[in-house]
Each structure stands twice: as structure tokens, then as C-alpha cells.
Design an enzyme around this catalytic site. Structure first.
Site, PDB file in Angstrom:
ATOM      1  CB  SER A   1      -0.997  -0.020   1.156  1.00 16.05           C
ATOM      2  OG  SER A   1      -0.387  -0.404   2.363  1.00 16.05           O
TER       3      SER A   1
ATOM      4  N   GLY B   1      -0.965   1.426  15.630  1.00 14.31           N
ATOM      5  CA  GLY B   1      -1.695   2.067  14.541  1.00 14.31           C
ATOM      6  C   GLY B   1      -2.822   2.979  15.014  1.00 14.31           C
TER       7      GLY B   1
ATOM      8  CG  ASP C   1      -4.177  -3.679   5.558  1.00 17.57           C
ATOM      9  OD1 ASP C   1      -4.922  -4.627   5.838  1.00 17.57           O
ATOM     10  OD2 ASP C   1      -3.301  -3.733   4.667  1.00 17.57           O
TER      11      ASP C   1
HETATM   12  C1  LIG Z   1      -1.906  -6.612   6.554  1.00 17.56           C
HETATM   13  S1  LIG Z   1      -0.348  -5.991   6.912  1.00 17.56           S
HETATM   14  C2  LIG Z   1      -0.254  -4.467   6.070  1.00 17.56           C
HETATM   15  C3  LIG Z   1      -0.181  -4.534   4.590  1.00 17.56           C
HETATM   16  C4  LIG Z   1      -0.058  -3.202   3.898  1.00 17.56           C
HETATM   17  N1  LIG Z   1      -1.052  -2.261   4.403  1.00 17.56           N
HETATM   18  C5  LIG Z   1      -0.262  -3.380   2.408  1.00 17.56           C
HETATM   19  O1  LIG Z   1      -1.410  -3.331   1.940  1.00 17.56           O
HETATM   20  O2  LIG Z   1       0.739  -3.523   1.689  1.00 17.56           O
HETATM   21  C6  LIG Z   1      -0.536  -5.450   8.572  1.00 17.56           C
HETATM   22  C7  LIG Z   1       0.702  -4.776   9.142  1.00 17.56           C
HETATM   23  O3  LIG Z   1       0.354  -4.204  10.400  1.00 17.56           O
HETATM   24  C8  LIG Z   1       1.451  -4.354  11.273  1.00 17.56           C
HETATM   25  N2  LIG Z   1       0.891  -4.242  12.633  1.00 17.56           N
HETATM   26  C9  LIG Z   1       0.264  -5.200  13.378  1.00 17.56           C
HETATM   27  N3  LIG Z   1      -0.198  -4.670  14.534  1.00 17.56           N
HETATM   28  C10 LIG Z   1       0.129  -3.348  14.498  1.00 17.56           C
HETATM   29  C11 LIG Z   1      -0.129  -2.265  15.382  1.00 17.56           C
HETATM   30  N4  LIG Z   1      -0.797  -2.432  16.524  1.00 17.56           N
HETATM   31  N5  LIG Z   1       0.284  -1.039  15.017  1.00 17.56           N
HETATM   32  C12 LIG Z   1       0.955  -0.836  13.857  1.00 17.56           C
HETATM   33  N6  LIG Z   1       1.250  -1.834  12.981  1.00 17.56           N
HETATM   34  C13 LIG Z   1       0.819  -3.074  13.299  1.00 17.56           C
HETATM   35  C14 LIG Z   1       2.011  -5.706  10.930  1.00 17.56           C
HETATM   36  O4  LIG Z   1       3.359  -5.790  11.340  1.00 17.56           O
HETATM   37  C15 LIG Z   1       1.849  -5.734   9.406  1.00 17.56           C
HETATM   38  O5  LIG Z   1       3.008  -5.251   8.777  1.00 17.56           O
END
Ligand SMILES: C[S@@+](CC[C@H](N)C(=O)[O-])C[C@H]1O[C@@H](n2cnc3c(N)ncnc32)[C@H](O)[C@@H]1O
Length: 285
Positions: free
Chosen positions: A104, A148, A168
Site C-alpha cells: 500500500s 496504529g 489494515d
Molecule cells: C496486513 S499488513 C499491512 C499490509 C499493507 N497495508 C499493504 O497493503 O501492503 C498489517 C501490518 O500491520 C502491522 N501491525 C500489526 N499490529 C500493528 C499495530 N498495533 N500497530 C501498527 N502496525 C501493526 C504488521 O506488522 C503488518 O506489517
């Protein structure tokens, strides 16, 4: 400690559906000269090498983007959202081989002009430094390492009022199904013109229903949802896997609903799934 790593799932069916939608939203923002901003609060690594160990291990991309890529040719019947997505993939992979997949952040950067801004956030100890390396040298991008939802509260509303937030999460923490709608509802109140796109998985347990219920109850704005159910696979009780992929879009731009219906229908045909889309809520005016 977070264990989910998106490198294993890059280019899978969920990415295809979500990234087509993201392209439509960004395309809308880029139509006007006025600057826009993008918040990508769960950003992952930025972009991915599909030939690397992680992608090869799961082969998720083979169930998703590989079905769409077809040597980069844009089929004549491809709707706008799919066309934009394929053209972007083509810029990433100028030869016939599909080796690189834009996450993304890379999709957002592709739409940006000189005065637009991209605010990235990622908490994972491996993904964060990768993201930092990917973003370096681009003065339009800032990178944060926070939770996030904490970033959403702390960084919005932005000075540039036109913009989109991509939420996401990996939903490793089950409370995210309730904390996401709660926090988003508060942010929508502070930033009425912001577009918020929230991804969710459709699993056997159907936890996403509480997320949708929370959005309906708590967010006072228009909400459009679209879901792509994936082809029936043998459901292994120990590894239930993804049954479908969904996106809720708050304050979608005009005609996003029709564009996403067309794109989703086309994607479902390619991926042998089923696409549904509806207004979850129309805000009181
Ligand atoms: C589904 S992936 C994201 C994919 C990206 N948005 C894309 O479309 O290319 C979710 C990401 O959120 C991160 N993540 C998980 N929990 C999180 C949090 N509480 N705060 C921030 N990042 C987090 C994970 O490490 C992972 O890299």
C-alpha cells in the site's frame, strides 16, 4: 510480540481486492490539483519481492495477483479500478515477469505529486526498518513506529484536509475488532472530510461482524462495504484460512460504489470467488 509478516501474504487475494479499492480512492484524490495526504497506519514493508523466501513459502500471490497479471496485458473488458491497478503493476514490472509487488505505501507513492504527503506507520520490529529503508530519500514521506490506532489519534486531523486513511491491521489482537470502530468513530468526528478505508478478514468465526456492527453504531457518516469471498477450499480446522476479504469505506467519494462494484465483479470472475457490495450506512444529514 507481533508475529504476522505481510511478506508471506503479499499479492494474495486480500491484497488484490484492497489495492484495487485503494487505487480508486487515490485516483479520485489525484483528480484535483489541491494537495492530498495519505495515512497508512499498518504499512508493512512498502514493497515486496515475490521471488523471496517468504512469498515463495506460502505462494499466496499465486492465488491472487498471478490470476490478474497475465503478463501485464490489460484486458479490454477490465473496469477502471482493475485497469489502474494493472497499469501500476506494469510500471513495477516492466518485463513480462511479475517479480515485484507494490504494498500500500508504494501504491500511494505512485499517485503522489510534489505537494502531497504520505504518513506511514508500522510497529513490527522487522517490517519497520524495511519500511524506513524503502521510504528514505523521499521528503514527502514520514515514517512512525507506533501502535496504529494510537497513531490515528495522535496524527489526525491533518493540516492537508483532503486525504485517505488506510487501516489494515493483522487482527492478531482480537480486541482490534472493537477498538478499530471505536477509535475510527472519534477520528471521523475530528476530520469530517477524511476518507477512511478499513480492511477486515472474513474467517470462520465471523468476528468481522462485530467490527461492522461497531462501525454502524458508532460512526456518523456514510459507510460502503465490499467483500470478496474466496473459492471454497477444504477448511482445515487447525488452519482455517481466509474465507473472504472485506473493506469498509467511510465517506467514499462520489461513484466509488459503482466503480468498486464493477471492479469487484471482474475480480471475482478471475479469482473464482463472489463479490458483494452495499451501503452499510447512510449518515443522517
Ligand atoms: C496486513 S499488513 C499491512 C499490509 C499493507 N497495508 C499493504 O497493503 O501492503 C498489517 C501490518 O500491520 C502491522 N501491525 C500489526 N499490529 C500493528 C499495530 N498495533 N500497530 C501498527 N502496525 C501493526 C504488521 O506488522 C503488518 O506489517
Amino acid at each position: 510480540m507481533l508475529s504476522y509478516q505481510h511478506a508471506y501474504h503479499a499479492g494474495g487475494p486480500a491484497d488484490v481486492h484492497k489495492h484495487v479499492a485503494l487505487g480508486l480512492l487515490l485516483g479520485h484524490l489525484a483528480k484535483k490539483d489541491k494537495p492530498f495526504c495519505v495515512f497508512d497506519l499498518y504499512a508493512g514493508e512498502g514493497e515486496y519481492n515475490l521471488e523471496a523466501f517468504a512469498a515463495q513459502k506460502t505462494q499466496d500471490y499465486a492465488k491472487g495477483v498471478s490470476h490478474i497479471w497475465n503478463a501485464g496485458i490489460v484486458p479490454r473488458d477490465a473496469p477502471d479500478g482493475v485497469r489502474t491497478y494493472l497499469e501500476l503493476l506494469r510500471r513495477f514490472n516492466p518485463t513480462a515477469e511479475l517479480g515485484r509487488y507494490p504494498g500500500s505505501p508504494a501504491i500511494a507513492r505512485d499517485f503522489m505529486r510534489d505537494n502531497d504527503g504520505l504518513i506511514l506507520n508500522e510497529l513490527h520490529s522487522t517490517a519497520f526498518p524495511e519500511l524506513g529503508r524503502w521510504a528514505r530519500k523521499d521528503p514527502r514521506i514520514t515514517v512512525h513506529k507506533r501502535d496504529g490506532l494510537e497513531a490515528l489519534v495522535g496524527l489526525t486531523p491533518p493540516a492537508i484536509r483532503r486525504g485517505v486513511v488506510l487501516i489494515d491491521p493483522s487482527y492478531e489482537v482480537k480486541t482490534e475488532y472493537t477498538s478499530v470502530p471505536e477509535t475510527v468513530a472519534k477520528s471521523v468526528e475530528k476530520w469530517r472530510e477524511g476518507i477512511f478505508a478499513i480492511w477486515y478478514p472474513i474467517l470462520k468465526e465471523e468476528r468481522h461482524l462485530s467490527l461492522l456492527d461497531g462501525l454502524t453504531q458508532q460512526v456518523n457518516a456514510d459507510i460502503f462495504v465490499c467483500e470478496l469471498s474466496l473459492p471454497a477450499v477444504k477448511h482445515d480446522e487447525k488452519a482455517p484460512g481466509l474465507r473472504g476479504t472485506g473493506l469498509a469505506v467511510i465517506n467514499p467519494p462520489w461513484q466509488f460504489d459503482d466503480a468498486m462494484r464493477d471492479a469487484g465483479f471482474w475480480l471475482a470472475r478471475q479469482l473464482q470467488g463472489r463479490h458483494t457490495a452495499k451501503w452499510l450506512k447512510r449518515a443522517e444529514t
